[in-house]
Enzyme design. Sequence first.
Site, short mmCIF file in Angstrom:
data_model
loop_
_atom_site.label_atom_id
_atom_site.label_comp_id
_atom_site.label_asym_id
_atom_site.label_seq_id
_atom_site.Cartn_x
_atom_site.Cartn_y
_atom_site.Cartn_z
N GLY A 145 0.83 -1.20 0.00
CA GLY A 145 0.00 0.00 0.00
C GLY A 145 0.86 1.24 0.00
O GLY A 145 2.02 1.22 0.41
N VAL A 194 3.92 1.28 2.40
CA VAL A 194 3.87 0.20 3.37
C VAL A 194 4.28 -1.10 2.69
O VAL A 194 3.80 -1.43 1.60
CB VAL A 194 2.46 0.06 3.98
CG1 VAL A 194 2.45 -1.05 5.03
CG2 VAL A 194 2.01 1.37 4.59
N LYS A 202 6.49 0.60 7.35
CA LYS A 202 6.18 1.81 6.57
C LYS A 202 7.40 2.71 6.52
O LYS A 202 8.05 2.99 7.53
CB LYS A 202 5.01 2.57 7.20
CG LYS A 202 4.63 3.82 6.44
CD LYS A 202 3.39 4.46 7.01
CE LYS A 202 3.03 5.72 6.23
NZ LYS A 202 1.80 6.35 6.73
N ASP A 213 -6.85 12.75 9.64
CA ASP A 213 -7.11 12.29 8.27
C ASP A 213 -8.04 11.08 8.30
O ASP A 213 -7.80 10.08 7.65
CB ASP A 213 -5.79 11.94 7.57
CG ASP A 213 -5.93 11.99 6.04
OD1 ASP A 213 -6.92 12.58 5.55
OD2 ASP A 213 -5.06 11.44 5.35
#
Length: 689
Positions: A40, A47, A62, A160
């Site tokens: 991702g 990640v 990450k 977020d």
Amino acid sequence: MHNDDGINGAGGGADGHPEDRPPVPHTVIEGRYELLEPIGSGGMGEVWKAHDRRLRRFVAVKGLLDRRAMTPDTQKAAMQRARREAEALAKIEHQNVVTVHDQIETADQVWIVMKLLEGRSLADLLSRDRVLGVPRAAEIGLQMAQGLRAVHEASVLHRDVKPGNVLVRDGGQVVLVDFGIATFEGADRVTRHGGIIGTPPYLAPELFAPAAPGPTSASDLWALGVTLYEMVEGRLPFGGNEVWEVQANIQQSPDPVLRYAGPLGPVIQGLLTTDPDRRPDAAGAEEMLRDVLADPGRPTPARAATPAPAPPPTARPASPASGSASPDSEPVPAATAAAPAASSSGAVPSGAVPSGAVSSGAVPSEPSPVASGGGRGRLSGWKVAAAAACVVLLAGGGWLVSRGDSGGKQDDASGQQGGGAAGGDAEQAWEQWKSARKRLTVGAKEDQPGLSFYDKDTGGWSGFDVDIAYALAGKLGYDKSQVDFYGVTTANRASKLKNGEVDLVVASYSMTPEREKRDGISFVGPYYKAGSSLLVRKNSAKYDLGEAVDVKRNQVEVCTARDSTYADRLEEDGYTTGKWQPDTYKECVERLLDKRSSVYAVASDDVLLAGYAQNDPAHLKLLPSGAGTEPYGVAMRKDDPLLKSKVCSGLKEILAGKEWAEMYMKDLSPLTGRKTAPSRPELRPCSAE
């Protein structure tokens, strides 16, 4: 992802096949974490799936994106963000927040080692399903609120919150992820390129007030409200790609129309209150969502064909203007806003309160005063408003109460039970049923060429299942313009029925007594009988798969849709299956075509797989059909005997006439190669139980 020979992301060979590519050495962080494959990425980092050599477990690692392209200043800022993310996450231990195991800083990189979680993002679910049922949305929202409560109790702000940063695991667990722009209560405002950090459609209006102190926990709760709205309504409440567009839409229309939110309406309205001091906090939102989920007989709204027009401004009760109000409109406490006008079917859009009810005092014109010191004081006012809104909606007759476990209670407006028509007049009862549903909503699959397919470019539906549904709707008294198709999958079609999101499901649904009992549904059919088969790669460099026995003998992995009739049968028949099965056959086919995948075959119905093979004949091959048949039935809720009776008589007419053979030759003959239609399936007895 898995490569045919266990090679992860191997480079190109002479003929492009992964089997011929040499392995590429993996990066190892601090001699411990071996990076295997990217899983991702986003604007704040990439990640990787990694292997922890010391503890012999898989983890997620990450790191920063494209660090070589950064200037020294931007690299320094990115490093600070990464340290902040690790520090923020390390403060929190909660099942609904991603767990951090370790933080490692190298010369030009900060690595965050986290628990590896299998699942898909809420954004992916919404991309596939478009909308979720109220119970599913409420459950996801509840877990998000629980996670935010833990985050805020650690004095951390996520900043977020959005579907892309919410992971939904197969078992239903919801996990908040990506704290790349997280900060702490009381921290200075952080901007990027002169603007507020975050995703515009989810940013709270107070972030843009001139004297605003910056983000607070209430800003995260606004984003939760936007996400809840998006889950049940299928769109964002405030449109726009740029910050200024979103904020202008909030100012001009602070109360977005709610059509399908049902008992979630007051919760969403509370979270989308423009005044942050009047918003419930995470604990308050959690309690309200628990209330929504507590009653299995919770009301669900009747559907309107289109959003009803809003009443004139004079019908709206006034309230003190917030800092984000436009000069031309006064924002209203969301749970007290007057409802849009009722639709022609008498339905009131969900979450809204009839204006007459407001003026009569059924709902307070103001929320409870805000208690000093925090959001818990805000909760009681919103709970009262939410409860009053639901009571008024029920009393006003704008709701159709639907229960999947009602034991024979009918959910139509006639109030009949057990199939007995009101006043003994079945036709009158049916007309009452139709008057409550001006449109017929049918669940169908979007990705099965020849059977049911949704063309995103034209917005049109086609296929044998679709034609059956249209013909059946005609027998029920609906013309094509009154039929709405709704995308479902093998895994969610039963829940879409039970939640009242669709009236019928016509989606290659194999009718079995076990499914009727387990899913609480009724079948009418069969309208088609399919054989079973396997779809394989046409030119595999590793295996020669010409018959089903080859698939079994070579023990290659077979994919099928989760909750399909094949899911349990494959292992019993001696096939090798993967640990996790996707929700759709399309995903299985995508795995089959990915040569890095370990999937070599897809198991399903022959006619279903034939559509995929015909669409990609260069790469896919359909094996000969095996033993057994899959009878497709029309599914509906078990507690609607009147509808079942009408569907039964309508399908009987379709099978008895010319329509069925004509539909077969049009849709399925190109897939099966038959020059004439086969014999019609024999309809099973389908009395209205």
